[in-house]
Scaffold this motif. Structure first.
Motif, PDB file in Angstrom:
ATOM      1  N   TRP A  70      50.657  44.175  41.702  1.00 55.15           N
ATOM      2  CA  TRP A  70      49.957  42.920  42.029  1.00 55.15           C
ATOM      3  C   TRP A  70      50.817  41.980  40.763  1.00 55.15           C
ATOM      4  CZ3 TRP A  70      47.257  46.759  39.216  1.00 55.15           C
ATOM      5  CH2 TRP A  70      47.087  46.373  38.002  1.00 55.15           C
ATOM      6  N   ARG A  71      50.665  40.714  40.794  1.00 53.82           N
ATOM      7  CA  ARG A  71      51.130  39.751  39.876  1.00 53.82           C
ATOM      8  C   ARG A  71      50.530  38.488  39.746  1.00 53.82           C
ATOM      9  NH1 ARG A  71      57.035  37.838  42.253  1.00 53.82           N
ATOM     10  NH2 ARG A  71      56.159  36.525  44.392  1.00 53.82           N
ATOM     11  N   SER A  72      50.723  37.727  38.977  1.00 55.50           N
ATOM     12  CA  SER A  72      49.778  36.473  38.932  1.00 55.50           C
ATOM     13  C   SER A  72      50.522  35.385  39.596  1.00 55.50           C
ATOM     14  CB  SER A  72      49.451  36.051  37.272  1.00 55.50           C
ATOM     15  OG  SER A  72      50.843  35.795  36.631  1.00 55.50           O
ATOM     16  N   ASP A  91      42.082  36.641  50.225  1.00 57.66           N
ATOM     17  CA  ASP A  91      42.221  37.265  51.761  1.00 57.66           C
ATOM     18  C   ASP A  91      42.625  38.842  51.444  1.00 57.66           C
ATOM     19  OD1 ASP A  91      44.872  37.270  50.783  1.00 57.66           O
ATOM     20  OD2 ASP A  91      44.890  35.190  51.642  1.00 57.66           O
ATOM     21  N   LEU A  92      43.550  39.408  52.103  1.00 48.16           N
ATOM     22  CA  LEU A  92      43.927  40.907  51.736  1.00 48.16           C
ATOM     23  C   LEU A  92      44.859  40.930  50.915  1.00 48.16           C
ATOM     24  CD1 LEU A  92      44.216  42.209  55.522  1.00 48.16           C
ATOM     25  CD2 LEU A  92      42.209  42.636  53.827  1.00 48.16           C
ATOM     26  N   ARG A  93      45.474  39.871  50.533  1.00 47.23           N
ATOM     27  CA  ARG A  93      46.717  39.786  49.457  1.00 47.23           C
ATOM     28  C   ARG A  93      46.310  39.015  48.135  1.00 47.23           C
ATOM     29  NH1 ARG A  93      50.932  43.525  49.845  1.00 47.23           N
ATOM     30  NH2 ARG A  93      51.262  43.940  52.147  1.00 47.23           N
ATOM     31  N   ARG A  94      45.591  37.904  48.419  1.00 50.40           N
ATOM     32  CA  ARG A  94      45.540  36.893  47.129  1.00 50.40           C
ATOM     33  C   ARG A  94      43.895  36.844  46.533  1.00 50.40           C
ATOM     34  NH1 ARG A  94      49.050  31.583  47.264  1.00 50.40           N
ATOM     35  NH2 ARG A  94      51.027  32.681  47.809  1.00 50.40           N
ATOM     36  N   SER A  95      43.814  36.913  45.432  1.00 46.64           N
ATOM     37  CA  SER A  95      42.390  36.673  44.741  1.00 46.64           C
ATOM     38  C   SER A  95      42.426  35.879  43.711  1.00 46.64           C
ATOM     39  CB  SER A  95      42.083  38.326  44.442  1.00 46.64           C
ATOM     40  OG  SER A  95      43.148  38.947  43.474  1.00 46.64           O
ATOM     41  N   HIS A  96      41.097  35.517  43.203  1.00 42.83           N
ATOM     42  CA  HIS A  96      40.892  34.706  41.999  1.00 42.83           C
ATOM     43  C   HIS A  96      40.506  35.305  40.876  1.00 42.83           C
ATOM     44  CE1 HIS A  96      40.423  30.969  39.794  1.00 42.83           C
ATOM     45  NE2 HIS A  96      39.204  31.344  39.589  1.00 42.83           N
ATOM     46  N   TRP A  97      40.619  35.619  39.717  1.00 42.76           N
ATOM     47  CA  TRP A  97      40.185  36.261  38.537  1.00 42.76           C
ATOM     48  C   TRP A  97      39.631  35.335  37.537  1.00 42.76           C
ATOM     49  CZ3 TRP A  97      42.316  41.557  37.721  1.00 42.76           C
ATOM     50  CH2 TRP A  97      42.988  42.158  38.728  1.00 42.76           C
ATOM     51  N   GLU A 153      48.351  37.984  43.419  1.00 46.38           N
ATOM     52  CA  GLU A 153      48.488  38.375  44.739  1.00 46.38           C
ATOM     53  C   GLU A 153      49.327  39.991  44.687  1.00 46.38           C
ATOM     54  OE1 GLU A 153      51.961  36.466  46.492  1.00 46.38           O
ATOM     55  OE2 GLU A 153      53.136  36.410  44.803  1.00 46.38           O
ATOM     56  N   ILE A 154      48.790  40.552  45.542  1.00 46.15           N
ATOM     57  CA  ILE A 154      49.232  41.862  45.797  1.00 46.15           C
ATOM     58  C   ILE A 154      50.657  41.712  46.503  1.00 46.15           C
ATOM     59  CG2 ILE A 154      48.876  44.315  46.796  1.00 46.15           C
ATOM     60  CD1 ILE A 154      45.955  43.612  46.585  1.00 46.15           C
ATOM     61  N   ILE A 155      51.636  42.334  45.796  1.00 47.84           N
ATOM     62  CA  ILE A 155      53.059  42.284  46.503  1.00 47.84           C
ATOM     63  C   ILE A 155      53.639  43.623  46.957  1.00 47.84           C
ATOM     64  CG2 ILE A 155      53.590  40.223  45.047  1.00 47.84           C
ATOM     65  CD1 ILE A 155      55.114  42.048  43.286  1.00 47.84           C
ATOM     66  N   ASP A 156      52.932  44.731  46.614  1.00 46.69           N
ATOM     67  CA  ASP A 156      53.512  46.165  47.221  1.00 46.69           C
ATOM     68  C   ASP A 156      52.288  46.827  47.089  1.00 46.69           C
ATOM     69  OD1 ASP A 156      55.223  48.048  48.145  1.00 46.69           O
ATOM     70  OD2 ASP A 156      55.057  48.915  46.254  1.00 46.69           O
ATOM     71  N   ASP A 157      51.634  47.248  48.513  1.00 50.23           N
ATOM     72  CA  ASP A 157      50.627  47.984  48.668  1.00 50.23           C
ATOM     73  C   ASP A 157      50.736  49.285  49.628  1.00 50.23           C
ATOM     74  OD1 ASP A 157      48.153  49.192  49.092  1.00 50.23           O
ATOM     75  OD2 ASP A 157      47.458  47.504  50.564  1.00 50.23           O
ATOM     76  N   ARG A 204      50.731  47.599  37.885  1.00 51.13           N
ATOM     77  CA  ARG A 204      51.081  48.565  38.946  1.00 51.13           C
ATOM     78  C   ARG A 204      50.154  49.760  38.601  1.00 51.13           C
ATOM     79  NH1 ARG A 204      54.348  53.282  40.209  1.00 51.13           N
ATOM     80  NH2 ARG A 204      54.547  53.546  42.237  1.00 51.13           N
ATOM     81  N   VAL A 205      49.266  50.105  39.500  1.00 53.20           N
ATOM     82  CA  VAL A 205      48.417  51.193  39.429  1.00 53.20           C
ATOM     83  C   VAL A 205      48.929  52.247  40.414  1.00 53.20           C
ATOM     84  CG1 VAL A 205      46.675  50.232  40.803  1.00 53.20           C
ATOM     85  CG2 VAL A 205      46.153  52.206  39.462  1.00 53.20           C
TER      86      VAL A 205
END
Length: 316
Positions: A215-217, A182-188, A203-207, A228-229
Protein backbone atom coordinates in the motif's frame (compact mmCIF):
# COMPACT_ATOMS: atom_id res chain seq x y z
CA UNK A 1 16.23 -3.71 -1.57
CA UNK A 2 12.69 -4.22 -0.26
CA UNK A 3 9.91 -4.15 -2.82
CA UNK A 4 8.48 -1.33 -0.73
CA UNK A 5 11.30 0.86 -2.05
CA UNK A 6 9.98 0.40 -5.58
CA UNK A 7 6.59 1.88 -4.63
CA UNK A 8 6.39 5.37 -6.08
CA UNK A 9 5.59 8.11 -3.59
CA UNK A 10 5.55 11.52 -5.30
CA UNK A 11 6.61 13.20 -2.03
CA UNK A 12 9.59 10.90 -1.48
CA UNK A 13 10.82 9.44 -4.75
CA UNK A 14 12.62 10.46 -7.88
CA UNK A 15 13.54 14.01 -8.86
CA UNK A 16 11.40 16.36 -6.81
CA UNK A 17 8.51 17.68 -8.92
CA UNK A 18 10.42 17.97 -12.18
CA UNK A 19 7.41 19.39 -14.00
CA UNK A 20 6.92 22.32 -11.64
CA UNK A 21 10.53 23.64 -11.66
CA UNK A 22 10.67 23.19 -15.44
CA UNK A 23 7.44 25.16 -15.94
CA UNK A 24 8.66 28.00 -13.71
CA UNK A 25 12.06 27.93 -15.44
CA UNK A 26 10.51 28.26 -18.88
CA UNK A 27 8.34 31.13 -17.63
CA UNK A 28 11.41 32.92 -16.26
CA UNK A 29 13.26 32.28 -19.53
CA UNK A 30 10.45 33.81 -21.59
CA UNK A 31 10.16 36.85 -19.32
CA UNK A 32 13.93 37.34 -19.23
CA UNK A 33 14.38 37.15 -23.00
CA UNK A 34 11.43 39.49 -23.53
CA UNK A 35 12.79 42.08 -21.12
CA UNK A 36 16.26 42.02 -22.75
CA UNK A 37 15.30 41.74 -26.42
CA UNK A 38 12.24 44.01 -26.50
CA UNK A 39 12.27 46.36 -23.49
CA UNK A 40 10.41 49.08 -25.42
CA UNK A 41 7.35 47.01 -26.41
CA UNK A 42 7.30 45.46 -22.94
CA UNK A 43 7.33 48.92 -21.35
CA UNK A 44 4.37 49.97 -23.53
CA UNK A 45 2.49 46.77 -22.76
CA UNK A 46 2.89 47.26 -19.02
CA UNK A 47 2.12 50.99 -19.11
CA UNK A 48 5.52 52.29 -17.93
CA UNK A 49 6.83 53.45 -21.33
CA UNK A 50 6.69 57.11 -20.24
CA UNK A 51 9.37 56.56 -17.57
CA UNK A 52 13.10 56.50 -18.52
CA UNK A 53 13.85 54.89 -15.16
CA UNK A 54 11.39 52.08 -15.82
CA UNK A 55 12.89 51.36 -19.23
CA UNK A 56 16.31 51.15 -17.59
CA UNK A 57 15.03 48.74 -14.93
CA UNK A 58 13.52 46.25 -17.40
CA UNK A 59 16.90 44.82 -18.61
CA UNK A 60 17.89 44.27 -14.97
CA UNK A 61 14.61 42.43 -14.41
CA UNK A 62 15.39 40.36 -17.51
CA UNK A 63 18.79 39.34 -16.17
CA UNK A 64 17.23 38.37 -12.86
CA UNK A 65 14.66 36.20 -14.65
CA UNK A 66 17.36 34.51 -16.73
CA UNK A 67 19.25 33.70 -13.55
CA UNK A 68 16.12 32.12 -12.06
CA UNK A 69 15.54 30.21 -15.29
CA UNK A 70 19.06 28.77 -15.22
CA UNK A 71 18.67 27.66 -11.62
CA UNK A 72 15.22 26.11 -12.06
CA UNK A 73 16.03 24.31 -15.31
CA UNK A 74 19.20 22.86 -13.78
CA UNK A 75 16.95 21.20 -11.12
CA UNK A 76 19.44 21.96 -8.38
CA UNK A 77 17.91 23.37 -5.22
CA UNK A 78 14.55 23.99 -6.94
CA UNK A 79 12.89 25.23 -3.75
CA UNK A 80 15.55 27.94 -3.28
CA UNK A 81 15.18 29.15 -6.85
CA UNK A 82 11.40 29.15 -6.53
CA UNK A 83 11.70 31.37 -3.44
CA UNK A 84 14.04 33.64 -5.43
CA UNK A 85 11.20 34.10 -7.92
CA UNK A 86 8.86 35.01 -5.06
CA UNK A 87 11.35 37.66 -3.88
CA UNK A 88 11.62 39.02 -7.43
CA UNK A 89 7.83 39.12 -7.71
CA UNK A 90 7.64 41.12 -4.49
CA UNK A 91 10.11 43.66 -5.92
CA UNK A 92 8.08 43.90 -9.14
CA UNK A 93 4.84 44.44 -7.22
CA UNK A 94 6.47 47.22 -5.21
CA UNK A 95 7.62 49.00 -8.37
CA UNK A 96 4.22 48.53 -10.02
CA UNK A 97 2.48 49.91 -6.95
CA UNK A 98 4.51 53.11 -7.23
CA UNK A 99 3.84 53.31 -10.98
CA UNK A 100 0.12 52.84 -10.43
CA UNK A 101 0.00 55.80 -8.06
CA UNK A 102 1.74 58.09 -10.58
CA UNK A 103 -0.32 57.31 -13.67
CA UNK A 104 -3.78 57.93 -15.01
CA UNK A 105 -5.98 57.05 -17.97
CA UNK A 106 -4.92 54.28 -20.35
CA UNK A 107 -1.46 53.89 -18.80
CA UNK A 108 -2.98 53.41 -15.34
CA UNK A 109 -5.26 50.70 -16.73
CA UNK A 110 -2.29 48.87 -18.30
CA UNK A 111 -0.26 49.11 -15.08
CA UNK A 112 -3.26 47.80 -13.11
CA UNK A 113 -3.63 44.80 -15.45
CA UNK A 114 0.11 44.11 -15.20
CA UNK A 115 -0.12 44.29 -11.40
CA UNK A 116 -2.96 41.75 -11.36
CA UNK A 117 -0.99 39.42 -13.65
CA UNK A 118 2.16 39.66 -11.50
CA UNK A 119 0.10 39.08 -8.34
CA UNK A 120 -1.25 35.87 -9.90
CA UNK A 121 2.25 34.75 -10.85
CA UNK A 122 3.40 35.51 -7.29
CA UNK A 123 0.69 33.25 -5.87
CA UNK A 124 1.74 30.42 -8.20
CA UNK A 125 5.42 30.92 -7.36
CA UNK A 126 4.72 30.89 -3.62
CA UNK A 127 2.62 27.73 -3.87
CA UNK A 128 5.36 26.07 -5.91
CA UNK A 129 8.07 27.11 -3.44
CA UNK A 130 6.09 25.75 -0.49
CA UNK A 131 5.38 22.44 -2.23
CA UNK A 132 8.97 21.97 -3.39
CA UNK A 133 10.31 22.78 0.07
CA UNK A 134 7.87 20.36 1.69
CA UNK A 135 8.86 17.58 -0.71
CA UNK A 136 12.58 18.08 -0.05
CA UNK A 137 12.06 18.09 3.72
CA UNK A 138 9.99 14.91 3.48
CA UNK A 139 12.74 13.16 1.50
CA UNK A 140 15.40 14.22 4.00
CA UNK A 141 13.57 12.74 7.01
CA UNK A 142 12.35 9.50 5.41
CA UNK A 143 12.48 6.53 7.79
CA UNK A 144 12.70 2.84 6.84
CA UNK A 145 11.57 0.05 9.14
CA UNK A 146 11.68 -3.73 8.61
CA UNK A 147 10.31 -6.09 11.30
CA UNK A 148 9.13 -9.72 11.28
CA UNK A 149 7.20 -11.98 13.64
CA UNK A 150 6.18 -15.66 13.49
CA UNK A 151 2.48 -16.35 14.00
CA UNK A 152 1.01 -19.78 14.69
CA UNK A 153 -1.54 -19.46 11.92
CA UNK A 154 -1.57 -20.26 8.21
CA UNK A 155 -0.61 -17.60 5.64
CA UNK A 156 -4.23 -17.56 4.44
CA UNK A 157 -5.56 -16.77 7.93
CA UNK A 158 -2.97 -14.05 8.54
CA UNK A 159 -3.61 -12.54 5.12
CA UNK A 160 -7.41 -12.50 5.51
CA UNK A 161 -7.22 -10.75 8.86
CA UNK A 162 -4.79 -8.07 7.64
CA UNK A 163 -6.57 -7.59 4.31
CA UNK A 164 -9.64 -6.33 6.16
CA UNK A 165 -8.13 -2.89 6.79
CA UNK A 166 -10.66 -2.07 9.48
CA UNK A 167 -9.01 -4.78 11.63
CA UNK A 168 -5.74 -2.82 11.80
CA UNK A 169 -6.66 -0.63 14.85
CA UNK A 170 -7.21 -3.86 16.82
CA UNK A 171 -3.46 -4.34 17.05
CA UNK A 172 -1.90 -1.06 15.83
CA UNK A 173 -1.94 0.96 19.03
CA UNK A 174 -1.51 4.37 17.41
CA UNK A 175 -4.40 3.94 14.98
CA UNK A 176 -7.76 5.31 16.05
CA UNK A 177 -9.59 4.02 13.00
CA UNK A 178 -9.29 2.82 9.42
CA UNK A 179 -12.34 3.19 7.20
CA UNK A 180 -12.37 1.20 3.95
CA UNK A 181 -13.84 3.33 1.17
CA UNK A 182 -13.73 0.40 -1.26
CA UNK A 183 -11.58 -2.66 -1.93
CA UNK A 184 -8.51 -0.51 -2.61
CA UNK A 185 -8.79 2.82 -0.83
CA UNK A 186 -9.10 3.62 2.87
CA UNK A 187 -8.99 6.58 5.26
CA UNK A 188 -6.64 6.36 8.27
CA UNK A 189 -6.71 8.32 11.54
CA UNK A 190 -3.74 7.97 13.90
CA UNK A 191 -2.61 9.47 17.18
CA UNK A 192 0.67 11.31 16.75
CA UNK A 193 3.16 12.66 19.32
CA UNK A 194 1.73 14.94 22.02
CA UNK A 195 -1.80 13.71 21.32
CA UNK A 196 -2.13 15.23 17.85
CA UNK A 197 -4.35 13.42 15.36
CA UNK A 198 -3.00 12.74 11.88
CA UNK A 199 -5.23 11.67 8.97
CA UNK A 200 -4.43 10.44 5.47
CA UNK A 201 -5.84 8.39 2.61
CA UNK A 202 -4.12 5.26 1.34
CA UNK A 203 -4.53 2.78 -1.49
CA UNK A 204 -3.56 -0.86 -2.01
CA UNK A 205 -1.47 -1.05 -5.16
CA UNK A 206 -0.50 -4.73 -5.12
CA UNK A 207 -2.60 -7.50 -3.61
CA UNK A 208 -1.41 -11.11 -3.82
CA UNK A 209 -3.89 -13.26 -1.88
CA UNK A 210 -2.31 -15.23 0.95
CA UNK A 211 1.13 -13.84 0.01
CA UNK A 212 1.47 -10.07 0.37
CA UNK A 213 -0.23 -6.66 0.47
CA UNK A 214 1.46 -3.44 -0.67
CA UNK A 215 0.00 0.00 0.00
CA UNK A 216 0.92 3.65 -0.20
CA UNK A 217 -0.52 6.98 0.88
CA UNK A 218 -2.24 9.12 -1.72
CA UNK A 219 -0.51 12.28 -2.99
CA UNK A 220 -0.87 15.25 -0.65
CA UNK A 221 -0.77 13.19 2.54
CA UNK A 222 0.69 14.88 5.64
CA UNK A 223 2.51 11.62 6.33
CA UNK A 224 3.80 10.21 3.02
CA UNK A 225 4.18 6.46 3.55
CA UNK A 226 4.44 3.14 1.75
CA UNK A 227 4.45 -0.35 3.17
CA UNK A 228 4.40 -4.03 2.35
CA UNK A 229 3.42 -6.98 4.52
CA UNK A 230 4.38 -10.46 3.34
CA UNK A 231 3.01 -13.76 4.69
CA UNK A 232 5.67 -16.45 4.29
CA UNK A 233 5.24 -20.08 5.49
CA UNK A 234 7.56 -20.61 8.44
CA UNK A 235 10.10 -23.49 8.27
CA UNK A 236 8.99 -26.76 9.77
CA UNK A 237 5.28 -26.02 9.35
CA UNK A 238 5.45 -23.65 12.34
CA UNK A 239 2.90 -21.15 11.09
CA UNK A 240 3.60 -17.95 9.18
CA UNK A 241 6.40 -15.43 9.22
CA UNK A 242 4.81 -11.99 8.87
CA UNK A 243 7.32 -9.52 7.44
CA UNK A 244 6.55 -5.80 7.45
CA UNK A 245 8.58 -3.24 5.51
CA UNK A 246 7.54 0.37 6.02
CA UNK A 247 8.92 3.75 5.02
CA UNK A 248 7.46 7.11 5.79
CA UNK A 249 8.27 10.75 6.52
CA UNK A 250 7.08 11.84 9.98
CA UNK A 251 5.46 15.29 10.08
CA UNK A 252 7.75 16.63 12.79
CA UNK A 253 11.13 15.71 11.31
CA UNK A 254 14.18 14.49 13.20
CA UNK A 255 13.41 16.51 16.34
CA UNK A 256 9.91 15.08 16.40
CA UNK A 257 11.31 11.57 16.15
CA UNK A 258 13.68 12.21 19.08
CA UNK A 259 10.87 13.55 21.25
CA UNK A 260 8.56 10.70 20.20
CA UNK A 261 11.21 8.16 21.16
CA UNK A 262 11.27 9.59 24.69
CA UNK A 263 7.56 8.82 24.93
CA UNK A 264 7.85 5.33 23.51
CA UNK A 265 6.76 6.23 19.99
CA UNK A 266 9.92 5.46 18.01
CA UNK A 267 8.96 3.97 14.62
CA UNK A 268 10.71 0.58 14.81
CA UNK A 269 9.40 0.13 18.34
CA UNK A 270 5.85 0.90 17.22
CA UNK A 271 5.95 -1.71 14.45
CA UNK A 272 7.54 -4.34 16.70
CA UNK A 273 4.90 -3.84 19.41
CA UNK A 274 2.12 -3.82 16.82
CA UNK A 275 3.29 -7.16 15.40
CA UNK A 276 3.36 -8.67 18.88
CA UNK A 277 -0.23 -7.59 19.34
CA UNK A 278 -1.10 -8.96 15.87
CA UNK A 279 0.33 -12.31 16.95
CA UNK A 280 -1.77 -12.26 20.14
CA UNK A 281 -4.98 -11.32 18.34
CA UNK A 282 -4.57 -14.10 15.77
CA UNK A 283 -3.47 -16.76 18.24
CA UNK A 284 -5.55 -15.84 21.31
CA UNK A 285 -8.36 -13.78 19.79
CA UNK A 286 -7.43 -10.69 21.80
CA UNK A 287 -4.50 -8.67 23.07
CA UNK A 288 -3.47 -10.35 26.32
CA UNK A 289 -2.15 -7.82 28.80
CA UNK A 290 -1.13 -7.64 32.44
CA UNK A 291 0.50 -5.02 34.61
CA UNK A 292 3.78 -6.60 33.58
CA UNK A 293 3.17 -6.45 29.84
CA UNK A 294 5.82 -4.54 27.93
CA UNK A 295 4.57 -1.26 26.51
CA UNK A 296 7.57 0.44 24.95
CA UNK A 297 10.94 1.63 26.23
CA UNK A 298 10.15 5.18 27.30
CA UNK A 299 10.78 6.39 30.82
CA UNK A 300 7.12 7.33 31.23
CA UNK A 301 5.85 3.92 30.13
CA UNK A 302 8.40 2.03 32.18
CA UNK A 303 7.44 4.05 35.24
CA UNK A 304 3.81 3.10 34.76
CA UNK A 305 4.67 -0.57 34.27
CA UNK A 306 4.61 -2.84 37.32
CA UNK A 307 5.87 -6.41 37.64
CA UNK A 308 3.26 -9.13 37.16
CA UNK A 309 1.89 -10.41 40.46
CA UNK A 310 0.26 -13.75 41.27
CA UNK A 311 -3.50 -13.53 41.73
CA UNK A 312 -4.71 -13.33 45.36
CA UNK A 313 -5.94 -16.63 46.75
CA UNK A 314 -9.50 -15.31 46.81
CA UNK A 315 -9.42 -14.79 43.01
CA UNK A 316 -7.79 -18.09 42.07
Amino acid sequence: MSRTDTVLLPELDGPVSTTLPRTLGLLSLALGVGALVAPGPLARLTGVDDSPAARAVLPAVGLRELGSAAGLLSRRRPAGWAWSRVAGDAMDLTLLGRALADRGGERRRRVALTTVAIAGITAVDMLAAVRLGRALRARSRMIRVGIAVTVNRSPAEAYRFWRDMENLPRFMAHLESVHADDLRRSHWIARGPAGHRVEWDAEIIDDQPNKSITWRSLPGSRVPNAGRVAFVPAPGDRGTEVRVHLRYAPPAGALGRTVAKMFGEEPAQQVRDDLRRFKQVLEAGEVVRSEGSPNGISVRQQAMQRPAQPLPASRR
